[in-house]
Design a protein around this motif. Sequence first.
Motif, PDB file in Angstrom:
ATOM      1  N   ASN A 173     -26.906  25.600  15.560  1.00 32.84           N
ATOM      2  CA  ASN A 173     -27.664  24.446  15.068  1.00 32.84           C
ATOM      3  C   ASN A 173     -28.505  24.825  13.855  1.00 32.84           C
ATOM      4  O   ASN A 173     -28.629  25.996  13.487  1.00 32.84           O
ATOM      5  CB  ASN A 173     -28.465  23.711  16.164  1.00 32.84           C
ATOM      6  N   LYS A 174     -29.083  23.818  13.216  1.00 31.89           N
ATOM      7  CA  LYS A 174     -29.841  24.026  11.984  1.00 31.89           C
ATOM      8  C   LYS A 174     -31.034  24.964  12.187  1.00 31.89           C
ATOM      9  O   LYS A 174     -31.359  25.765  11.321  1.00 31.89           O
ATOM     10  CB  LYS A 174     -30.333  22.682  11.440  1.00 31.89           C
ATOM     11  N   LYS A 175     -31.679  24.848  13.345  1.00 28.22           N
ATOM     12  CA  LYS A 175     -32.836  25.701  13.602  1.00 28.22           C
ATOM     13  C   LYS A 175     -32.446  27.167  13.712  1.00 28.22           C
ATOM     14  O   LYS A 175     -33.246  28.057  13.426  1.00 28.22           O
ATOM     15  CB  LYS A 175     -33.556  25.233  14.865  1.00 28.22           C
ATOM     16  N   SER A 176     -31.207  27.419  14.123  1.00 28.60           N
ATOM     17  CA  SER A 176     -30.749  28.810  14.244  1.00 28.60           C
ATOM     18  C   SER A 176     -30.601  29.477  12.884  1.00 28.60           C
ATOM     19  O   SER A 176     -30.533  30.706  12.805  1.00 28.60           O
ATOM     20  CB  SER A 176     -29.423  28.869  14.999  1.00 28.60           C
ATOM     21  N   CYS A 177     -30.550  28.684  11.801  1.00 26.56           N
ATOM     22  CA  CYS A 177     -30.341  29.233  10.464  1.00 26.56           C
ATOM     23  C   CYS A 177     -31.408  30.263  10.075  1.00 26.56           C
ATOM     24  O   CYS A 177     -31.142  31.178   9.299  1.00 26.56           O
ATOM     25  CB  CYS A 177     -30.331  28.122   9.420  1.00 26.56           C
ATOM     26  N   GLN A 178     -32.611  30.114  10.629  1.00 26.32           N
ATOM     27  CA  GLN A 178     -33.712  31.010  10.232  1.00 26.32           C
ATOM     28  C   GLN A 178     -33.724  32.331  10.984  1.00 26.32           C
ATOM     29  O   GLN A 178     -34.563  33.191  10.711  1.00 26.32           O
ATOM     30  CB  GLN A 178     -35.043  30.301  10.434  1.00 26.32           C
ATOM     31  N   TYR A 179     -32.796  32.498  11.951  1.00 27.26           N
ATOM     32  CA  TYR A 179     -32.804  33.699  12.776  1.00 27.26           C
ATOM     33  C   TYR A 179     -31.541  34.538  12.605  1.00 27.26           C
ATOM     34  O   TYR A 179     -30.447  33.998  12.436  1.00 27.26           O
ATOM     35  CB  TYR A 179     -32.915  33.332  14.257  1.00 27.26           C
ATOM     36  N   ASN A 180     -31.702  35.846  12.691  1.00 25.01           N
ATOM     37  CA  ASN A 180     -30.576  36.770  12.805  1.00 25.01           C
ATOM     38  C   ASN A 180     -30.424  37.071  14.300  1.00 25.01           C
ATOM     39  O   ASN A 180     -31.060  37.979  14.834  1.00 25.01           O
ATOM     40  CB  ASN A 180     -30.842  38.042  12.006  1.00 25.01           C
ATOM     41  N   VAL A 181     -29.596  36.281  14.971  1.00 32.71           N
ATOM     42  CA  VAL A 181     -29.532  36.256  16.428  1.00 32.71           C
ATOM     43  C   VAL A 181     -28.407  37.144  16.947  1.00 32.71           C
ATOM     44  O   VAL A 181     -27.289  37.135  16.412  1.00 32.71           O
ATOM     45  CB  VAL A 181     -29.297  34.818  16.932  1.00 32.71           C
ATOM     46  N   ASN A 182     -28.703  37.880  18.022  1.00 37.90           N
ATOM     47  CA  ASN A 182     -27.681  38.558  18.818  1.00 37.90           C
ATOM     48  C   ASN A 182     -27.635  37.895  20.195  1.00 37.90           C
ATOM     49  O   ASN A 182     -28.676  37.766  20.857  1.00 37.90           O
ATOM     50  CB  ASN A 182     -28.013  40.041  19.008  1.00 37.90           C
ATOM     51  N   ALA A 183     -26.454  37.493  20.625  1.00 41.86           N
ATOM     52  CA  ALA A 183     -26.263  36.954  21.970  1.00 41.86           C
ATOM     53  C   ALA A 183     -25.254  37.835  22.694  1.00 41.86           C
ATOM     54  O   ALA A 183     -24.191  38.154  22.146  1.00 41.86           O
ATOM     55  CB  ALA A 183     -25.765  35.517  21.907  1.00 41.86           C
ATOM     56  N   TYR A 184     -25.598  38.227  23.917  1.00 44.03           N
ATOM     57  CA  TYR A 184     -24.793  39.181  24.679  1.00 44.03           C
ATOM     58  C   TYR A 184     -24.255  38.510  25.938  1.00 44.03           C
ATOM     59  O   TYR A 184     -24.973  37.737  26.593  1.00 44.03           O
ATOM     60  CB  TYR A 184     -25.636  40.385  25.089  1.00 44.03           C
ATOM     61  N   PHE A 185     -23.008  38.859  26.307  1.00 40.88           N
ATOM     62  CA  PHE A 185     -22.352  38.223  27.448  1.00 40.88           C
ATOM     63  C   PHE A 185     -21.632  39.263  28.293  1.00 40.88           C
ATOM     64  O   PHE A 185     -20.955  40.147  27.775  1.00 40.88           O
ATOM     65  CB  PHE A 185     -21.350  37.175  26.956  1.00 40.88           C
ATOM     66  N   HIS A 186     -21.769  39.095  29.605  1.00 42.28           N
ATOM     67  CA  HIS A 186     -21.133  39.994  30.556  1.00 42.28           C
ATOM     68  C   HIS A 186     -20.694  39.186  31.775  1.00 42.28           C
ATOM     69  O   HIS A 186     -21.318  38.185  32.127  1.00 42.28           O
ATOM     70  CB  HIS A 186     -22.128  41.087  30.983  1.00 42.28           C
ATOM     71  N   ASN A 187     -19.627  39.630  32.411  1.00 39.69           N
ATOM     72  CA  ASN A 187     -19.150  39.022  33.657  1.00 39.69           C
ATOM     73  C   ASN A 187     -18.884  37.529  33.489  1.00 39.69           C
ATOM     74  O   ASN A 187     -19.268  36.711  34.326  1.00 39.69           O
ATOM     75  CB  ASN A 187     -20.163  39.256  34.786  1.00 39.69           C
ATOM     76  N   MET A 188     -18.199  37.171  32.397  1.00 35.16           N
ATOM     77  CA  MET A 188     -17.863  35.777  32.128  1.00 35.16           C
ATOM     78  C   MET A 188     -16.656  35.390  32.975  1.00 35.16           C
ATOM     79  O   MET A 188     -15.605  36.019  32.903  1.00 35.16           O
ATOM     80  CB  MET A 188     -17.555  35.584  30.644  1.00 35.16           C
TER      81      MET A 188
END
Length: 278
Positions: free
Chosen positions: A251-266
């Motif tokens: 989303n637009k608000k995410s533009c200001q962040y350098n985000v890491n999202a981690y996923f396990h056991n999907m």
Amino acid sequence: MKKIIAFMTFVALNALPASAEILWSADPNVSEKVSDYFKRLDDGNYPQDYCVVKGDEKGVTPSSVEVVDDETQGKVWKINKPINRKRGEFARFEGEVNSLSPKEGDDIYIAWNWKIDTQDGAQIDKEITVFQWKSASPHDQNYPLNMEYDGDLTLNAFGPDYEGRKNQFARRSVLWRKAVPQNEWVSLVVRIKVDKDDFGGLVEFWFNGEKQPLDNLKSKLYRVKLSDDKMTVFHRTNDGRFVYPKWGAYNKKSCQYNVNAYFHNMRVGTSLASVIAN
């Protein structure tokens, strides 16, 4: 974390019912190839995904995914979405090896372990979307459900707009909210009974192994219906040509962040026991 382990141990010690089944999973220990499990990674590198002006942002690399070793979980998926990039998301559990296409009447449990942080240590304090139960256009809801994060994690339902006149966010009802620190693993399970009738679908939710009460905590033009004990939501969960999941940052608000999202056991299963065992 102790609650998660205790809950999983309890289930593992009890035999799964014959009907319990894993329908889909994405295990980087088996394969690190995204296309084996997902339709694609949406990396934000196309004209409609802009933060400032249409087209790719000059000098901004697309979002990316890699498998990394986590000290508590082992091999995990890591999505990075850079600043001035609007999106970095796994899209659809329709891989070349492991595939699932939800359809009307399906009753599924979607489970994953998740944490989030930023590359530069910045605190995320604007709501960014971290999960979508998305509908393929033409649609009346766009996404019947999503999760957003701004230091709190929320589960949200979006009502349909059959006439195309009501703002998307005016049709949001916040069902659940909890503070979740960055860089802390949590366990999430969402049960979705897929149904296009108004209030015909079901939604239930588990956080760190405990089933959560849900409510219309914040709403304007739309409110879900609730069971007497508030443990089950009745909501339209099928929309458009078909529905599918997306995980990451968006989303637009995410533009200001350098985000890491981690996923396990999907994984996706036909029962709660099937997705939390092992």
